[in-house]
Design a protein around this motif. Sequence first.
Motif, PDB file in Angstrom:
ATOM      1  N   THR A 167       5.815  10.351   5.354  1.00  0.00           N
ATOM      2  CA  THR A 167       6.557   9.237   5.943  1.00  0.00           C
ATOM      3  C   THR A 167       6.582   8.019   5.022  1.00  0.00           C
ATOM      4  OG1 THR A 167       4.559   8.484   7.109  1.00  0.00           O
ATOM      5  CG2 THR A 167       6.037   9.971   8.294  1.00  0.00           C
ATOM      6  N   MET A 168       6.284   8.204   3.741  1.00  0.00           N
ATOM      7  CA  MET A 168       6.191   7.048   2.846  1.00  0.00           C
ATOM      8  C   MET A 168       7.548   6.421   2.549  1.00  0.00           C
ATOM      9  SD  MET A 168       5.178   8.911  -0.740  1.00  0.00           S
ATOM     10  CE  MET A 168       6.131  10.275  -1.431  1.00  0.00           C
ATOM     11  N   MET A 169       8.638   7.065   2.962  1.00  0.00           N
ATOM     12  CA  MET A 169       9.955   6.454   2.779  1.00  0.00           C
ATOM     13  C   MET A 169      10.242   5.384   3.830  1.00  0.00           C
ATOM     14  SD  MET A 169       9.960   9.209   4.820  1.00  0.00           S
ATOM     15  CE  MET A 169       9.993  10.521   3.608  1.00  0.00           C
ATOM     16  N   ASN A 170       9.471   5.381   4.935  1.00  0.00           N
ATOM     17  CA  ASN A 170       9.703   4.444   6.025  1.00  0.00           C
ATOM     18  C   ASN A 170       9.054   3.087   5.748  1.00  0.00           C
ATOM     19  OD1 ASN A 170      11.015   6.500   7.450  1.00  0.00           O
ATOM     20  ND2 ASN A 170       9.108   7.181   8.385  1.00  0.00           N
ATOM     21  N   VAL A 171       9.793   2.013   5.975  1.00  0.00           N
ATOM     22  CA  VAL A 171       9.282   0.659   5.750  1.00  0.00           C
ATOM     23  C   VAL A 171       8.375   0.254   6.916  1.00  0.00           C
ATOM     24  CG1 VAL A 171       9.866  -1.768   5.460  1.00  0.00           C
ATOM     25  CG2 VAL A 171      11.339  -0.003   4.470  1.00  0.00           C
ATOM     26  N   PRO A 172       7.101  -0.048   6.656  1.00  0.00           N
ATOM     27  CA  PRO A 172       6.227  -0.533   7.726  1.00  0.00           C
ATOM     28  C   PRO A 172       6.812  -1.789   8.384  1.00  0.00           C
ATOM     29  CG  PRO A 172       4.919   0.028   5.796  1.00  0.00           C
ATOM     30  CD  PRO A 172       6.366   0.087   5.383  1.00  0.00           C
ATOM     31  N   PHE A 173       6.737  -1.866   9.693  1.00  0.00           N
ATOM     32  CA  PHE A 173       7.215  -2.993  10.499  1.00  0.00           C
ATOM     33  C   PHE A 173       8.734  -3.065  10.588  1.00  0.00           C
ATOM     34  CE2 PHE A 173       3.264  -4.233   8.292  1.00  0.00           C
ATOM     35  CZ  PHE A 173       2.419  -4.297   9.381  1.00  0.00           C
ATOM     36  N   SER A 213       0.828  -1.206   0.000  1.00  0.00           N
ATOM     37  CA  SER A 213       0.000   0.000   0.000  1.00  0.00           C
ATOM     38  C   SER A 213       0.865   1.260   0.000  1.00  0.00           C
ATOM     39  CB  SER A 213      -0.925  -0.004   1.216  1.00  0.00           C
ATOM     40  OG  SER A 213      -1.688   1.188   1.284  1.00  0.00           O
ATOM     41  N   VAL A 214       1.928   1.254   0.800  1.00  0.00           N
ATOM     42  CA  VAL A 214       2.847   2.399   0.843  1.00  0.00           C
ATOM     43  C   VAL A 214       3.607   2.521  -0.482  1.00  0.00           C
ATOM     44  CG1 VAL A 214       4.845   3.406   2.003  1.00  0.00           C
ATOM     45  CG2 VAL A 214       3.080   2.249   3.344  1.00  0.00           C
ATOM     46  N   MET A 215       3.995   1.387  -1.053  1.00  0.00           N
ATOM     47  CA  MET A 215       4.718   1.427  -2.325  1.00  0.00           C
ATOM     48  C   MET A 215       3.843   1.975  -3.449  1.00  0.00           C
ATOM     49  SD  MET A 215       6.941  -2.121  -2.104  1.00  0.00           S
ATOM     50  CE  MET A 215       8.319  -1.663  -3.143  1.00  0.00           C
ATOM     51  N   LYS A 216       2.553   1.724  -3.366  1.00  0.00           N
ATOM     52  CA  LYS A 216       1.633   2.301  -4.357  1.00  0.00           C
ATOM     53  C   LYS A 216       1.573   3.815  -4.206  1.00  0.00           C
ATOM     54  CE  LYS A 216      -1.397  -1.742  -4.796  1.00  0.00           C
ATOM     55  NZ  LYS A 216      -2.762  -2.273  -4.508  1.00  0.00           N
ATOM     56  N   ASP A 217       1.616   4.305  -2.973  1.00  0.00           N
ATOM     57  CA  ASP A 217       1.668   5.761  -2.748  1.00  0.00           C
ATOM     58  C   ASP A 217       2.925   6.348  -3.377  1.00  0.00           C
ATOM     59  OD1 ASP A 217      -0.724   6.046  -1.386  1.00  0.00           O
ATOM     60  OD2 ASP A 217       0.162   5.897   0.607  1.00  0.00           O
ATOM     61  N   ILE A 218       4.042   5.643  -3.202  1.00  0.00           N
ATOM     62  CA  ILE A 218       5.299   6.112  -3.791  1.00  0.00           C
ATOM     63  C   ILE A 218       5.195   6.125  -5.310  1.00  0.00           C
ATOM     64  CG2 ILE A 218       7.762   5.641  -4.034  1.00  0.00           C
ATOM     65  CD1 ILE A 218       7.660   4.312  -1.257  1.00  0.00           C
ATOM     66  N   ARG A 219       4.641   5.054  -5.881  1.00  0.00           N
ATOM     67  CA  ARG A 219       4.493   4.991  -7.334  1.00  0.00           C
ATOM     68  C   ARG A 219       3.603   6.116  -7.854  1.00  0.00           C
ATOM     69  NH1 ARG A 219       2.101  -0.436  -9.752  1.00  0.00           N
ATOM     70  NH2 ARG A 219       0.335   0.205  -8.473  1.00  0.00           N
TER      71      ARG A 219
END
Length: 216
Positions: A127-133, A43-49
């Motif tokens: 904060t989308m550069m941060n890896v969840p977990f 989900s975060v990677m889609k935001d980045i894309r």
Amino acid sequence: MKTIIQIVLWIACIVLGYLIYKSVTGPIEFKKVKEQRFAKVISVMKDIRNSQEAYKTVNGKFANDFQSLVSFVDTGKYTITQQRDSSYMEFDRNYGIDLLKEITIIDTLGFVSVKDSLFKGDNRYKTMMNVPFGQNGETFEMKADIIEKSGYRAPVFEVKVKKDIILYDQPKDLLARENSQVSVEEVNGSEIKVGSLTEVSTNGNWPPIYDKKGEQ
């Protein structure tokens, strides 16, 4: 002595039963944790894309670092245009008469904030550069480049993270098996990634099930 032997046998049975139970439930629990964490990461990677595609629309290339990308989302604007066909009569010296000329006119109607368009008031892009977990402040690895494809210079980007970071606390044997996945229903390889530095693509390496989860 007989009592001691019975106690030892009971302990052995309990341990064996526990090992059998874990061998059955371990992979089930692993899959549950994996899918839940992978869904969040994707989900975060889609935001980045989405942010990268907006960046390219405005700048003609992809951002090479998160500082530039976040700054763009924060202040960038889309230009809203309208295309319409028109025509007029123009004197042609070769023929000595007026001829109809057809043209396309592009009108600028206004501007729309990238932040509002993509995130609708949500500040998660910061904060989308941060890896969840991630347990040690890990960030996604992101690179951008220009490659030659069929005589055309094409901008590309890639974002990736190792599965080991996301599944840091899972059994090593199951994690090793996950890193060697080769299946159309799984995230293949040892990394989750989107985009490519060798192909003109913004696709992710995850199966469609994770796209469906994002739509729910």
